[in-house]
Design a protein around this motif. Structure first.
Motif, short mmCIF file in Angstrom:
data_model
loop_
_atom_site.label_atom_id
_atom_site.label_comp_id
_atom_site.label_asym_id
_atom_site.label_seq_id
_atom_site.Cartn_x
_atom_site.Cartn_y
_atom_site.Cartn_z
N ALA A 82 5.88 -118.73 -13.37
CA ALA A 82 6.23 -117.42 -12.81
C ALA A 82 4.96 -116.65 -12.45
CB ALA A 82 7.06 -116.62 -13.81
N ASP A 83 5.05 -115.88 -11.39
CA ASP A 83 3.95 -115.03 -10.94
C ASP A 83 3.94 -113.76 -11.80
OD1 ASP A 83 2.26 -113.23 -9.66
OD2 ASP A 83 3.07 -113.58 -7.66
N PRO A 84 2.86 -113.48 -12.51
CA PRO A 84 2.84 -112.27 -13.37
C PRO A 84 3.21 -110.99 -12.64
CG PRO A 84 0.90 -113.62 -13.78
CD PRO A 84 1.60 -114.23 -12.59
N ALA A 85 2.84 -110.89 -11.38
CA ALA A 85 3.13 -109.67 -10.62
C ALA A 85 4.60 -109.54 -10.27
CB ALA A 85 2.28 -109.63 -9.35
N ARG A 86 5.37 -110.63 -10.43
CA ARG A 86 6.80 -110.60 -10.11
C ARG A 86 7.65 -110.77 -11.36
NH1 ARG A 86 7.48 -113.61 -4.30
NH2 ARG A 86 9.46 -112.48 -4.43
N ALA A 98 4.83 -102.30 -26.99
CA ALA A 98 3.37 -102.28 -27.09
C ALA A 98 2.83 -103.66 -27.44
CB ALA A 98 2.93 -101.25 -28.14
N ALA A 99 3.53 -104.36 -28.34
CA ALA A 99 3.09 -105.71 -28.70
C ALA A 99 3.18 -106.65 -27.50
CB ALA A 99 3.94 -106.24 -29.85
N ALA A 100 4.23 -106.50 -26.69
CA ALA A 100 4.36 -107.34 -25.49
C ALA A 100 3.21 -107.08 -24.53
CB ALA A 100 5.71 -107.07 -24.81
N ARG A 101 2.85 -105.82 -24.35
CA ARG A 101 1.75 -105.50 -23.43
C ARG A 101 0.44 -106.12 -23.90
NH1 ARG A 101 4.18 -100.15 -23.73
NH2 ARG A 101 5.48 -99.81 -21.88
N ARG A 102 0.27 -106.24 -25.21
CA ARG A 102 -0.98 -106.80 -25.73
C ARG A 102 -1.12 -108.28 -25.42
NH1 ARG A 102 0.06 -103.22 -30.15
NH2 ARG A 102 1.07 -104.88 -31.35
N VAL A 103 -0.01 -109.01 -25.34
CA VAL A 103 -0.11 -110.47 -25.16
C VAL A 103 0.12 -110.90 -23.71
CG1 VAL A 103 0.61 -110.89 -27.53
CG2 VAL A 103 2.34 -110.90 -25.73
N LEU A 104 0.66 -110.02 -22.88
CA LEU A 104 0.99 -110.39 -21.51
C LEU A 104 -0.13 -109.96 -20.55
CD1 LEU A 104 4.72 -109.26 -21.57
CD2 LEU A 104 3.94 -111.64 -21.29
N PRO A 105 -0.26 -110.63 -19.42
CA PRO A 105 -1.21 -110.17 -18.40
C PRO A 105 -0.88 -108.75 -17.97
CG PRO A 105 -0.40 -112.37 -17.88
CD PRO A 105 0.43 -111.87 -19.02
N PRO A 106 -1.88 -107.97 -17.58
CA PRO A 106 -1.63 -106.57 -17.24
C PRO A 106 -0.73 -106.38 -16.02
CG PRO A 106 -3.90 -107.19 -16.75
CD PRO A 106 -3.31 -108.30 -17.55
N THR A 107 -0.60 -107.41 -15.19
CA THR A 107 0.26 -107.27 -14.01
C THR A 107 1.74 -107.47 -14.33
OG1 THR A 107 -0.30 -109.56 -13.47
CG2 THR A 107 -1.48 -107.84 -12.28
#
Length: 235
Positions: A82-86, A98-107
């Motif tokens: 999957a494309d992180p931006a999509r 917040a935990a998800a944002r820490r492990v996922l690409p910022p896009t």
């Protein structure tokens, strides 16, 4: 962005607050043979359902998970191409978002708040995922609002992927099994494909203590499976 929560959303938050996060982390750790077997089986089943739709990959597809937790399923989708931006997730609980944002690409977009209040474009998603979400929403009117929102976001040719308990858990009154008839009522316009998956977790954990491969062998016995994976296609 934080979205407001309705009464049932607040109730879900309170029910999750009663859970022991350390116990959950240990129970669902992929170092646990039972959890690993269930995770891999579910992922294979998801891919099998998408292949039946003619999907050969996730490139170029818009994907959203409702109740994305700490981002584990979104990480799986990234590994599948999957494309992180999509890719996006909606999570009701701030700490998990917040935990998800820490492990996922910022896009990868992670929206915090009640999914029924999320302002997403109509027919903007190829797939909307909800894993063990409807079983945690005990109010039927709230289930309907959530299903309506999810269906509104899916474009024709796409669908909703639900993974949830097929039966009640007698040890956990905070969740309720979701029968196939209920899913069909929530998504009356969908064409549904359903698979029974996941060895009953208490059996799986006991079996794993005897031998790490035993959960996979017992999972071949369909009556011992406690969950359903359902692809609800929008024609």
């Amino acid at each position: 962005m934080t979205l407001p929560a309705d009464g049932e959303a607040r109730a879900v938050t309170e029910r999750y607050a009663r859970r022991d996060p350390q116990a959950d982390a240990q129970r669902y750790s992929l170092f646990d043979a039972a959890a690993l077997q269930a995770h891999q089986e579910r992922l294979r089943a998801v891919l099998a359902l998408w292949r039946r739709q003619g999907w050969t990959g996730l490139q170029g597809r818009d994907l959203l998970e409702v109740g994305c937790g700490m981002g584990g399923n979104l990480l799986d989708l990234l590994r599948l191409g999957a494309d992180p931006a999509r890719l996006a997730g909606i999570e009701l609980q701030g700490a998990r978002a917040a935990a998800a944002r820490r492990v996922l690409p910022p896009t990868v977009r992670v929206i915090e708040g009640d999914a029924t209040a999320a302002e997403l474009p109509a027919e903007s998603q190829d797939a909307v995922l909800a894993f063990t979400v409807f079983s945690s929403v005990l109010d039927e009117a709230a289930q309907k609002r959530l299903a309506h929102a999810m269906w509104h976001w899916v474009r024709p040719g796409g669908g909703v992927m639900c993974y949830d308990f097929a039966v009640d858990n007698p040890y956990n009154p905070d969740v309720r099994g979701v029968p196939v008839a209920r899913l069909r009522a929530l998504f009356p316009q969908a064409r549904a494909e359903v698979r029974r998956v996941t060895l009953a977790p208490p059996i799986a954990r006991a079996a794993a203590r005897l031998h790490p491969r035993l959960p996979a062998w017992l999972n071949a016995l369909a009556p011992l499976r406690t969950h359903r994976l359902c692809w609800l296609e929008k024609l």
